[in-house]
Design an enzyme around this catalytic site. Structure first.
Site, PDB file in Angstrom:
ATOM      1  CE  LYS A 195      29.395  41.290  17.077  1.00  0.00           C
ATOM      2  NZ  LYS A 195      28.017  41.513  17.771  1.00  0.00           N
ATOM      3  CG  HIS A 223      17.300  62.414  -5.534  1.00  0.00           C
ATOM      4  ND1 HIS A 223      17.231  63.543  -4.465  1.00  0.00           N
ATOM      5  CD2 HIS A 223      18.008  62.957  -6.502  1.00  0.00           C
ATOM      6  CE1 HIS A 223      17.820  64.558  -4.870  1.00  0.00           C
ATOM      7  NE2 HIS A 223      18.077  64.433  -6.090  1.00  0.00           N
ATOM      8  CG  ASP A 247      20.723  64.396  -9.106  1.00  0.00           C
ATOM      9  OD1 ASP A 247      19.113  64.294  -9.143  1.00  0.00           O
ATOM     10  OD2 ASP A 247      21.154  64.854  -7.780  1.00  0.00           O
ATOM     11  CG  HIS A 282      21.250  65.248  -4.131  1.00  0.00           C
ATOM     12  ND1 HIS A 282      20.858  66.312  -4.939  1.00  0.00           N
ATOM     13  CD2 HIS A 282      21.650  65.955  -3.002  1.00  0.00           C
ATOM     14  CE1 HIS A 282      20.952  67.480  -4.271  1.00  0.00           C
ATOM     15  NE2 HIS A 282      21.454  67.026  -3.022  1.00  0.00           N
ATOM     16  CD  GLU A 317      26.663  44.524  20.028  1.00  0.00           C
ATOM     17  OE1 GLU A 317      26.433  43.524  20.536  1.00  0.00           O
ATOM     18  OE2 GLU A 317      25.918  45.753  20.657  1.00  0.00           O
ATOM     19  CG  ASP A 358      22.724  44.577  18.727  1.00  0.00           C
ATOM     20  OD1 ASP A 358      22.597  43.137  18.614  1.00  0.00           O
ATOM     21  OD2 ASP A 358      22.568  45.232  19.794  1.00  0.00           O
TER      22      ASP A 358
END
Length: 833
Positions: free
Chosen positions: A203, A46, A48, A40, A347, A205
């Site tokens: 990708k 968090h 549940d 959630h 990138e 960086d």
DNA sequence: GCCACGG
DNA sequence: CCGTGGCAACGCAGT
DNA sequence: ACTGCG
């Protein structure tokens, strides 16, 4: 009704969550009940946990996820019961509603209560076995005593750590936990593709790091330096894996407002050692760890498993969290992901072969595709800061066009705290009233204008149609460039892309990893199905002395192997004159045209009539059309390749006009650079583009690729004409005299006389027989302007340069120019001049 | 780098 | 057996 | 016709 509270907290006109009471009771066998674990992404991420009980779902919010072997007890806050329909609910709860944010099913399955469920829930202590798609193990939920109002605080406890996900215990092979593993690296590839054999990821960086979890946590950078202490926000990494012992691979990053990683943002953190400094930096620029691979699990080495299996295992064990995330991947659709990456200013992307094992080196099983471009810009102003930013907001950038500074966009990201201050200090004395731009931009924030003296290096995704930068990121200040030289670097590659938008090429050239060879003696090498015998690999071709590094024949072959994708296209179809150095650069070389007796049958040879006095014989020339041929030729101790200026099938029609810039004083490379720019101007008068490269020795070559339509007599004459013009402009600098004795007083011999059938120049990307193994290297005109040292380009660093910048000589392969048109254009220019 | 040749 | 020679050759310009 | 040059 037990779901009253659930109902009261929600407005079912606005939330997609299920209404209570509508659901089916569901089927249940014996002592099995259903459960779901939602991830959630609300105000805080968090998990549940929801257990089917008494016709509803008993629910706990677990801020740090499930307990793990590393963190056997974790807080679980009992929340209101949820309806059974919530077992299959996933979606986005809108802003302003209770629990706003994305709710996704992280795991679901059945649970077996190990004590009496009817009383356990009430007593505040229950033990159960979760049998989910991911989690399989025994847990205890226990209500904590605590003071008043604490009645909803529970502990989730991992009951039997050693049995957690025990079904994975047979993956891979048994091995003690290794240390100091090297991360697998990707090879730079050209054009992205789609293939069902590959998955694709963003990708990042940042800083590549392998994490070792085993009682403690160790995060090791590529050079095996400990990083864990430097990124305290990653400390609970170990607690987010449902296993006690593992090694995962990932990247530490810092993110901008758009959630895009920039190494620059991390720069301020990479050297910190003081505890308080680190804590402050962690607050200012939090780090995130994106996990994308797993190499080891509970006594088992997983590196030999295919990537697809490693990914499956990883996703079963890993609970992503705020600072510890999983790198999302997509199968097959490389082009789409690349497009997405470019749009977002990322990138680039990485393609990984799903069947491939994990290897501790650079491998073609991982391919990276870059979506960013880079160039220098003139800083013409800056905007006032906004929000928490100090000193300034963004830099206003420009490039020169016809002598005027033209606005090219603004860059507001990529500055470190330190750079922000340095830039501000550098800009302050340059403030002026007048905008330096031809058409001043009207930014959202008030702007200050600058005398256009500072040059910024900026990377960006692409040019917009309006000629502005998309997703620019500041990289650094340059003090080695004249602002007047900054122009928009026309991307020839773009033209090529546009022209080739029809049928798709499989992919662009790649720098290959070195091949493994014995340190000495002979070996067999198979390249693309061709068997090659390599001999005397340890023979010293470049003696190591004060003037240069020692290189053996193995180094030469290795170099050619690695860059073969780049050099072979420039050699293909062109007869070669061999110049062989069997005893190294210090001993006498010899020429050879006729293919040697040991030439394998598969190697392309071309019998070409020899023009020589009277004898009507043919010479069987070698033609290098493939990597294996290149390696064979390198094994002959051919240090450099000498291709013709014309190619098959029409050897009488050259496709290159070559200028050889030879300094009279071998140390006077400056003269070459100067004349190259002069030559560029003169060619420009004919509307022609030239491509410069170092010869690798003392001089410079400029190639003008032309249509295969003209005779050598024509190209030579044209080269002579242009050379005469150069000589005319700078008689003090340029001589066209062939006899050495007559060159005195000039600094550079401009040799146009090579444009003849059968004559050769050392090819691009050829190492030369000079100390230090310098390589004939293409230069951008920017580099010619700013000056380079040819000795800086050697077989030791050209593979990296190619990997970073690609083939700057690609234009010579496709930019075939029209000489007749050039003459028309030039004659107009000659009349007026 | 290697073959052909001659001693 | 060993040591050694061969392994390219265009066209221009100046003499 | 010979030589230097790359």
């Amino acid at each position: 009704m037990i779901l009253d509270e659930y109902q009261k907290k929600r407005n079912f006109g606005k939330t997609p969550e299920p209404r209570p009471g509508g659901g089916l009771p569901g089927t249940r066998t014996g002592r099995q009940f259903r459960f779901v674990i939602h991830k959630h992404d609300a105000s805080h991420i968090h998990y549940d946990l929801r257990l089917e009980h008494g016709g509803a779902l008993k629910s706990w919010a677990m801020p740090k996820g499930l307990p793990t072997p590393h963190d056997r007890k974790k807080l679980a806050i009992a929340v209101e019961d949820h309806p059974l329909d919530y077992l299959s609910f996933a979606g986005r709860i809108p802003e302003g509603q209770y629990g706003a944010g994305r709710m996704e099913i992280w795991d679901s399955g059945t649970y077996i209560p190990l004590d009496e469920p009817e009383t356990a829930f009430g007593k505040g202590k229950l033990t159960l076995r979760l049998e989910g798609g991911k989690v399989r193990g025994e847990f205890t939920l226990a209500r904590m005593k605590g003071g008043e109002g604490k009645g909803n605080e529970w502990l989730a406890i991992l009951a039997k750590p050693e049995e957690l996900n025990a079904d994975l215990g047979a993956e891979g092979t048994a091995a003690p936990m290794p240390r100091g593993l090297r991360p697998m690296q990707a090879v730079l590839a050209g054009r992205p593709f789609s293939s069902a054999d590959y998955l694709f990821e963003i990708k990042f960086d940042g800083i590549r790091a392998l994490s070792y979890v085993n009682g403690g946590l160790s995060i090791m950078s590529r050079n095996l330096k400990e990083q864990a202490f430097r990124y305290p926000e990653l400390a609970d990494l170990a607690g987010h894996f449902l296993a006690g012992e593992l090694i995962v691979d990932g990247e530490i990053v810092a993110l901008d407002e758009q959630g895009v990683s920039h190494f620059q943002l991390l720069q301020g953190r990479i050297n910190l050692t003081g505890k308080s400094e680190i804590a402050a930096a962690a607050r200012a620029t939090p780090a995130y760890y994106y996990v994308f691979d797993i190499l080891y699990l509970n006594g088992r080495d997983l590196t030999q498993l295919p990537l697809s299996r490693r990914k499956e295992i990883l996703s079963r064990l890993f609970m992503p969290h705020k600072h510890i995330r999983v790198s999302e991947w997509v199968e097959e659709q490389g082009e789409q992901i690349f497009h997405f990456a470019r749009e977002r200013g990322l990138e680039g992307i990485v393609g990984k072969r799903m069947a491939a094992p994990y290897r501790q080196h650079r491998s073609r099983d991982w391919l990276k595709f870059k979506a960013v471009r880079q160039q220098e810009f003139v800083i013409g102003g800056f905007t006032m800061p906004r929000g928490s930013r100090a000193l300034f907001g963004a830099l206003l950038l420009g490039v020169y066009e016809d002598g005027d500074l033209v606005y090219a966009g603004h860059v507001g990201t990529g500055f470190s705290e330190d750079m922000l201050q340095r830039l501000h200090a550098a800009m302050a004395p340059l403030v002026q009233e007048e905008p330096p731009f031809r058409v001043p931009p009207r930014p959202n924030e008030p702007a200050k204008w600058l005398r256009p003296e500072l040059v910024a290096q900026v990377k960006f995704a692409e040019w917009t149609r309006e000629g502005l930068l998309r997703h620019p990121v500041f990289l650094g200040l340059r003090n080695d460039m004249d602002p007047r030289d900054i122009v928009r670097e026309e991307k020839i590659l773009e033209k090529k892309e546009a022209a080739a938008s029809g049928p798709r090429e499989p992919s662009g050239p790649e720098v290959l990893p070195p091949f493994e060879h014995p340190p000495a003696g002979d070996m067999w090498l198979e390249v693309a199905g061709r068997e090659l015998r390599l001999t005397n690999l340890d023979k010293e071709l470049w003696p190591g002395d004060g003037r240069g590094e020692r290189y053996a024949k193995s180094d030469l072959i290795d170099y050619y192997y690695r860059v073969s994708d780049f050099i072979v296209p420039h050699l293909a179809g062109r007869p070669l004159t061999l110049k062989r150095y069997p005893d190294g650069i210090g001993a006498g070389p010899f020429f050879q045209k006729e293919a040697p007796a040991e030439t394998p049958a598969w190697l392309h040879t071309e019998a070409i009539p020899s023009e020589s006095s009277g004898k009507r014989e043919r010479i069987r020339y070698l033609v290098c059309d493939e990597t294996a041929a290149l390696i064979f030729i390198a094994n002959l101790a051919c240090i450099f390749q000498n291709p013709w200026l014309s190619a098959l099938p029409d050897l009488a029609r050259p496709d290159i006009i070559a200028f050889d810039l030879d300094p009279v004083d071998p140390d006077d490379f400056e003269a070459c650079l100067e004349v190259a720019l002069l030559l560029k101007d003169q060619l420009g008068g004919f509307g022609l583009r030239g491509y410069p490269k170092t010869s690798g020795a003392t001089g410079l070559h400029v190639y003008v690729p032309v249509k295969t339509e003209y005779t050598f007599a024509q190209t030579r004459q044209f080269a002579e004409l242009v050379s005469i013009l150069c000589q005319h402009v700078r008689p003090d600098l340029v001589t066209l005299e062939q006899p050495v004795s007559r060159r005195a007083g000039s600094r550079l011999y401009l040799d146009f006389r090579q444009n003849v059938m059968g004559k050769t120049l050392a090819s691009v990307y050829s190492p030369r027989a000079w100390p230090g193994a310098p390589v004939s290297t293409p230069l951008s005109w920017q580099e010619v302007q700013r000056g380079v040292k040819p000795a800086d380009f050697t077989i030791a660093n050209i593979p990296e340069r190619l990997q970073a910048s690609g083939d700057l000589f690609a234009g010579v392969l496709f930019d075939r120019q029209d000489l007749m048109e050039a003459l028309r254009l030039g004659s107009r220019f000659l009349k007026t001049g």
